[in-house]
Design an enzyme around this catalytic site. Structure first.
Site, PDB file in Angstrom:
ATOM      1  N   GLU A 173      -6.523   3.448   5.753  1.00  0.00           N
ATOM      2  CA  GLU A 173      -5.760   4.428   6.588  1.00  0.00           C
ATOM      3  C   GLU A 173      -5.453   3.782   7.893  1.00  0.00           C
ATOM      4  O   GLU A 173      -5.677   2.706   8.279  1.00  0.00           O
ATOM      5  CB  GLU A 173      -6.669   5.643   7.012  1.00  0.00           C
ATOM      6  CG  GLU A 173      -7.150   6.515   5.822  1.00  0.00           C
ATOM      7  CD  GLU A 173      -5.868   7.156   5.053  1.00  0.00           C
ATOM      8  OE1 GLU A 173      -4.817   7.301   5.786  1.00  0.00           O
ATOM      9  OE2 GLU A 173      -6.028   7.886   3.764  1.00  0.00           O
ATOM     10  N   TYR A 277      15.279   7.101  -1.919  1.00  0.00           N
ATOM     11  CA  TYR A 277      14.085   8.012  -1.653  1.00  0.00           C
ATOM     12  C   TYR A 277      13.647   7.595  -0.209  1.00  0.00           C
ATOM     13  O   TYR A 277      13.648   6.424   0.327  1.00  0.00           O
ATOM     14  CB  TYR A 277      12.755   7.708  -2.693  1.00  0.00           C
ATOM     15  CG  TYR A 277      11.783   8.401  -2.314  1.00  0.00           C
ATOM     16  CD1 TYR A 277      11.502   9.518  -2.728  1.00  0.00           C
ATOM     17  CD2 TYR A 277      10.895   7.936  -1.636  1.00  0.00           C
ATOM     18  CE1 TYR A 277      10.664  10.341  -2.416  1.00  0.00           C
ATOM     19  CE2 TYR A 277       9.512   8.601  -1.402  1.00  0.00           C
ATOM     20  CZ  TYR A 277       9.434  10.048  -1.669  1.00  0.00           C
ATOM     21  OH  TYR A 277       8.252  10.743  -1.715  1.00  0.00           O
ATOM     22  N   TYR A 288       1.409  -1.476   8.060  1.00  0.00           N
ATOM     23  CA  TYR A 288       1.095  -0.215   7.474  1.00  0.00           C
ATOM     24  C   TYR A 288       2.389   0.197   6.464  1.00  0.00           C
ATOM     25  O   TYR A 288       3.238   0.925   7.077  1.00  0.00           O
ATOM     26  CB  TYR A 288       0.918   0.872   8.522  1.00  0.00           C
ATOM     27  CG  TYR A 288       0.206   2.137   7.826  1.00  0.00           C
ATOM     28  CD1 TYR A 288      -0.867   2.295   7.115  1.00  0.00           C
ATOM     29  CD2 TYR A 288       0.888   3.456   8.044  1.00  0.00           C
ATOM     30  CE1 TYR A 288      -1.157   3.276   6.479  1.00  0.00           C
ATOM     31  CE2 TYR A 288       0.398   4.478   7.480  1.00  0.00           C
ATOM     32  CZ  TYR A 288      -0.711   4.570   6.497  1.00  0.00           C
ATOM     33  OH  TYR A 288      -1.111   5.830   6.238  1.00  0.00           O
ATOM     34  N   GLU A 291       2.389   3.399  -0.284  1.00  0.00           N
ATOM     35  CA  GLU A 291       2.824   3.278  -1.716  1.00  0.00           C
ATOM     36  C   GLU A 291       4.036   4.249  -1.589  1.00  0.00           C
ATOM     37  O   GLU A 291       4.984   4.201  -2.420  1.00  0.00           O
ATOM     38  CB  GLU A 291       1.837   4.145  -2.642  1.00  0.00           C
ATOM     39  CG  GLU A 291       1.917   5.548  -2.272  1.00  0.00           C
ATOM     40  CD  GLU A 291       0.710   5.809  -0.992  1.00  0.00           C
ATOM     41  OE1 GLU A 291       0.907   7.165  -0.606  1.00  0.00           O
ATOM     42  OE2 GLU A 291       0.247   5.016  -0.611  1.00  0.00           O
TER      43      GLU A 291
END
Length: 395
Positions: A173, A277, A288, A291
């Site tokens: 994270e 997208y 960072y 996916e």
């Protein structure tokens, strides 16, 4: 098939030893009937019941009856079981020094790691994984997933650690989504999406096309721009950008926030049907890149990214494989660029030139971390302490 060094093998070995003890007891009773009181009273004189019921119960039930006086077992099976486990571990350590025992304090993301997967997926051999904390002192390394220990640091700080054992802090994270640690110099190694981690595991990667791969074809497109999002926060940069961007171009939006839930079956279908997208990260930090980027690349859709700098992205993916929002002066200018690409097939297809030589892959969280951490610990035996984790990860 279980490896001879896997926890499953150790358990089966212990079970076999107990079964042998049972057969020995039966043989002894057969010739010494006057010593029948040595057996548990609930065991019948049936050959099958003695070994199939009681012995298996002894192996499986850690709370088996202790030594009693009259109508109870005279053997403390718990102690025998633990001694057998210790003997097997000692034998493993003595005869198989090349193997590395890794204790998973908790399985990251709930995913168990199969011993054979490290070899088949990553070419890494000699790893044994367990979540049995009774083997703590024998473990070469202990992996702590940040999400699972962030409320338990006080207890961890009090735990004695074998001198050669490595404690590995693992987190995928971003700092904004992780409870900050303060002045906890507990760990020897780090493993995260950060490239400067001791054990780097990104969210995905670009790899060479194998000879077996079929030639890439752009999927049929029925939508211009898509976005699937559930984590909606008005203060996020991506939300502010979307609110303005959507005024200049048609966006098919899905996810919990838009009350259009997408299940796992429809998820890839929707993304592959879109020309572009929105791979917008929920927070902006060095390396960072999640996916949200790699899945569209895998499915034949051009990602429009909002995250760290273009330079940061270009460390990991081809420069002409994506569109960065920072390349445009405004959301309106980006919208005009996407509309132009929609009308020019040659320009649009240029963004897929990289697919002639490469494919995108998504990381198998938990499993790859465990395997690569084991490999690192096996190869690097040097002393290491990671100081000031809080200053490194939460600048």
């Amino acid at each position: 098939m279980l490896s001879k060094t896997s926890p499953g093998f150790l358990q089966r070995f212990v079970a076999m030893v107990f079964l042998l003890l049972c057969f020995g007891s039966i043989f002894f009773i057969y010739y010494k009937p006057n010593l029948s009181s040595w057996l548990c009273p609930e065991v019948t004189w049936s050959f099958d019941h003695i070994c199939s019921d009681t012995c298996l119960q002894i192996i499986q039930n850690e709370n088996i009856m202790k030594i009693g006086v009259n109508n109870s077992c005279v053997v403390d099976y718990d102690l025998v079981k633990q001694k057998l486990i210790n003997d097997v571990v000692e034998e493993h350590n003595r005869e198989s020094q090349e193997h590395t025992l890794v204790l998973m304090w908790a399985w990251p993301f709930g995913k168990l790691v199969n011993v054979d997967s490290c070899k088949s997926l990553y070419g890494i051999s000699g790893c044994v994984f367990t979540d049995d904390r009774r083997l703590y002192n024998e473990a070469n390394a202990v992996i702590f997933h940040h999400r699972d220990i962030q409320g338990d640091l006080q207890n961890l700080a009090k735990m004695p650690r074998p001198p050669r054992q490595k404690w590995v802090w693992m987190n995928m994270e971003s700092p904004d989504n992780s409870v900050k640690l303060s002045n906890w110099d507990l760990f020897n190694l780090t493993s995260s999406y950060r490239q400067d981690s001791d054990v780097w595991v990104p969210y995905g990667r670009i790899v060479d096309v194998s000879k077996e791969d079929v030639a890439f074809q752009i999927p049929t497109k029925s939508k211009l721009v898509c976005w699937i999002v559930s984590n909606w926060n008005p203060d996020f940069r991506r939300v502010k950008y979307y609110n303005e961007f959507s005024q200049h171009i048609n966006i098919k939006a899905y996810g919990r926030h838009f009350s259009r839930y997408v299940n796992n079956k429809d998820y890839p279908k929707i993304i592959s049907s879109c020309k572009f997208y929105l791979s917008f990260e929920n927070s902006i930090h060095k390396d960072y890149i999640t996916e949200k980027l790699f899945i569209p690349m895998m499915l034949g859709t051009i990602p429009v990214v909002l995250g760290p700098s273009r330079e940061n992205y270009e460390k990991f993916i081809p420069s002409d494989s994506f569109i960065h929002v920072d390349d445009f002066k405004s959301p309106q200018e980006l919208a005009e660029h996407l509309k132009a690409l929609d009308q020019n097939q040659e320009m649009y297809e240029h963004y897929f030139s990289w697919r002639k030589d490469f494919v995108a892959q998504r990381t198998d969280f938990g499993r790859e971390h465990a395997c690569r951490i084991c490999d690192h610990v096996t190869r690097d035996k040097g002393y290491r302490v990671f100081k000031n984790l809080d200053k490194w990860y939460w600048p």
